[in-house]
Design a protein around this motif. Structure first.
Motif, mmCIF file in Angstrom:
data_model
loop_
_atom_site.group_PDB
_atom_site.id
_atom_site.type_symbol
_atom_site.label_atom_id
_atom_site.label_comp_id
_atom_site.label_asym_id
_atom_site.label_seq_id
_atom_site.Cartn_x
_atom_site.Cartn_y
_atom_site.Cartn_z
ATOM 1 N N VAL A 29 41.660 -34.678 3.939
ATOM 2 C CA VAL A 29 40.517 -35.000 3.094
ATOM 3 C C VAL A 29 40.991 -35.374 1.699
ATOM 4 O O VAL A 29 42.143 -35.146 1.344
ATOM 5 C CB VAL A 29 39.522 -33.817 3.008
ATOM 6 C CG1 VAL A 29 38.928 -33.500 4.365
ATOM 7 C CG2 VAL A 29 40.174 -32.593 2.401
ATOM 8 N N GLU A 30 40.077 -35.932 0.894
ATOM 9 C CA GLU A 30 40.373 -36.268 -0.488
ATOM 10 C C GLU A 30 39.875 -35.159 -1.405
ATOM 11 O O GLU A 30 38.955 -34.411 -1.056
ATOM 12 C CB GLU A 30 39.685 -37.576 -0.870
ATOM 13 C CG GLU A 30 40.252 -38.796 -0.180
ATOM 14 C CD GLU A 30 39.557 -40.081 -0.614
ATOM 15 O OE1 GLU A 30 38.484 -40.028 -1.252
ATOM 16 O OE2 GLU A 30 40.108 -41.149 -0.303
ATOM 17 N N VAL A 31 40.461 -35.068 -2.582
ATOM 18 C CA VAL A 31 40.023 -34.127 -3.605
ATOM 19 C C VAL A 31 38.526 -34.353 -3.848
ATOM 20 O O VAL A 31 38.069 -35.482 -3.948
ATOM 21 C CB VAL A 31 40.820 -34.327 -4.915
ATOM 22 C CG1 VAL A 31 40.222 -33.518 -6.050
ATOM 23 C CG2 VAL A 31 42.284 -33.950 -4.709
ATOM 24 N N GLY A 32 37.773 -33.267 -3.907
ATOM 25 C CA GLY A 32 36.332 -33.345 -4.132
ATOM 26 C C GLY A 32 35.520 -33.289 -2.844
ATOM 27 O O GLY A 32 34.309 -33.106 -2.880
ATOM 28 N N VAL A 97 45.308 -31.486 -4.911
ATOM 29 C CA VAL A 97 46.192 -32.103 -3.927
ATOM 30 C C VAL A 97 47.135 -31.040 -3.373
ATOM 31 O O VAL A 97 47.659 -30.207 -4.114
ATOM 32 C CB VAL A 97 46.997 -33.256 -4.574
ATOM 33 C CG1 VAL A 97 48.039 -33.799 -3.620
ATOM 34 C CG2 VAL A 97 46.057 -34.359 -5.033
ATOM 35 N N GLY A 98 47.333 -31.057 -2.070
ATOM 36 C CA GLY A 98 48.248 -30.113 -1.438
ATOM 37 C C GLY A 98 47.848 -29.826 -0.006
ATOM 38 O O GLY A 98 47.051 -30.544 0.589
ATOM 39 N N GLN A 99 48.400 -28.764 0.535
ATOM 40 C CA GLN A 99 48.076 -28.340 1.891
ATOM 41 C C GLN A 99 47.568 -26.909 1.865
ATOM 42 O O GLN A 99 47.994 -26.104 1.038
ATOM 43 C CB GLN A 99 49.299 -28.414 2.804
ATOM 44 C CG GLN A 99 49.725 -29.822 3.122
ATOM 45 C CD GLN A 99 50.808 -29.844 4.189
ATOM 46 O OE1 GLN A 99 51.638 -28.957 4.247
ATOM 47 N NE2 GLN A 99 50.786 -30.864 5.020
ATOM 48 N N SER A 100 46.669 -26.623 2.776
ATOM 49 C CA SER A 100 46.183 -25.263 2.935
ATOM 50 C C SER A 100 46.301 -24.858 4.387
ATOM 51 O O SER A 100 45.759 -25.517 5.259
ATOM 52 C CB SER A 100 44.728 -25.124 2.485
ATOM 53 O OG SER A 100 44.309 -23.783 2.686
ATOM 54 N N GLN A 101 47.043 -23.810 4.606
ATOM 55 C CA GLN A 101 47.092 -23.223 5.932
ATOM 56 C C GLN A 101 45.913 -22.253 6.026
ATOM 57 O O GLN A 101 45.660 -21.488 5.105
ATOM 58 C CB GLN A 101 48.397 -22.474 6.144
ATOM 59 C CG GLN A 101 49.595 -23.382 6.121
ATOM 60 C CD GLN A 101 50.891 -22.623 6.336
ATOM 61 O OE1 GLN A 101 50.991 -21.446 6.047
ATOM 62 N NE2 GLN A 101 51.874 -23.318 6.848
ATOM 63 N N ILE A 102 45.213 -22.337 7.125
ATOM 64 C CA ILE A 102 44.107 -21.419 7.366
ATOM 65 C C ILE A 102 44.458 -20.647 8.623
ATOM 66 O O ILE A 102 44.822 -21.234 9.641
ATOM 67 C CB ILE A 102 42.774 -22.169 7.505
ATOM 68 C CG1 ILE A 102 42.474 -22.888 6.190
ATOM 69 C CG2 ILE A 102 41.649 -21.200 7.878
ATOM 70 C CD1 ILE A 102 41.223 -23.689 6.182
ATOM 71 N N GLN A 103 44.386 -19.315 8.527
ATOM 72 C CA GLN A 103 44.803 -18.489 9.648
ATOM 73 C C GLN A 103 43.839 -17.338 9.872
ATOM 74 O O GLN A 103 43.406 -16.681 8.925
ATOM 75 C CB GLN A 103 46.203 -17.922 9.399
ATOM 76 C CG GLN A 103 46.720 -17.104 10.562
ATOM 77 C CD GLN A 103 48.146 -16.623 10.351
ATOM 78 O OE1 GLN A 103 48.610 -16.492 9.232
ATOM 79 N NE2 GLN A 103 48.837 -16.352 11.435
ATOM 80 N N ALA A 104 43.515 -17.112 11.137
ATOM 81 C CA ALA A 104 42.763 -15.925 11.529
ATOM 82 C C ALA A 104 43.795 -14.831 11.774
ATOM 83 O O ALA A 104 44.660 -14.979 12.631
ATOM 84 C CB ALA A 104 41.957 -16.210 12.785
ATOM 85 N N LYS A 105 43.732 -13.764 10.989
ATOM 86 C CA LYS A 105 44.734 -12.696 11.066
ATOM 87 C C LYS A 105 44.051 -11.360 11.289
ATOM 88 O O LYS A 105 42.893 -11.177 10.939
ATOM 89 C CB LYS A 105 45.518 -12.609 9.751
ATOM 90 C CG LYS A 105 46.271 -13.849 9.368
ATOM 91 C CD LYS A 105 46.828 -13.717 7.977
ATOM 92 C CE LYS A 105 48.278 -13.328 8.049
ATOM 93 N NZ LYS A 105 48.917 -13.347 6.731
#
Length: 157
Positions: A29-32, A97-105
């Protein structure tokens, strides 16, 4: 953007086959932009209750709303209702800008065993990633006009 990114996360349990999955409204996705994440906790038998911790990169995504509480990179989903499937919907805003890891823990659930006694099982899942890019820039670099409120340009434009 209608791209769906899906990672299925399986846990190993003794008497019950639990699983979870994460689905993104878009994996890039783009920022915003808004990003919707749907996490599903599912079991072959009815769960009496369930809870799960969901982590994300707070320097890239801001948690806006959904069926979990928390913020600052950690959300907690808790349900005391009996079900064989829980659906957790989360909405984030991509702000950097960047990456986000999303994890169910640290997911846990309780179910009634064959003896009618409550049994608790736990499992953790794999990580899925959403990438946030800068907004696309125009490829038009032609200057049509230029004006000043005060002063003059030299040489003339």
């Amino acid at each position: 953007m209608a791209v769906i990114f899906s990672v299925v996360l399986f846990g190993t349990v003794n008497a019950s086959a639990a699983s979870s999955s994460l689905k993104f409204s878009a994996n890039s996705v783009e920022v915003g932009s808004k990003v919707t994440v749907t996490a599903v906790l599912q079991n072959s038998s009815e769960m009496v209750d369930a809870q799960c911790r969901i982590t994300y990169n707070e320097s890239v995504l801001k948690y806006e709303s959904g069926s979990a509480d928390g913020g600052a990179g950690v959300l907690t989903f808790v349900s005391k209702e009996s079900a064989s499937k829980y659906t957790i919907t989360l909405t984030f805003t991509a702000f950097a800008v960047g990456q986000s890891q999303i994890q169910a823990k640290d997911c846990k659930y309780t179910y009634l065993g064959s003896e009618g006694l409550a049994k608790e099982e736990s499992f953790s899942g794999q990580t899925a990633t959403v990438t946030v890019k800068d907004k696309a820039l125009s490829n038009n670099a032609n200057l049509k006009s230029l004006s000043l409120n005060v002063g003059s340009l030299s040489p003339k434009f």
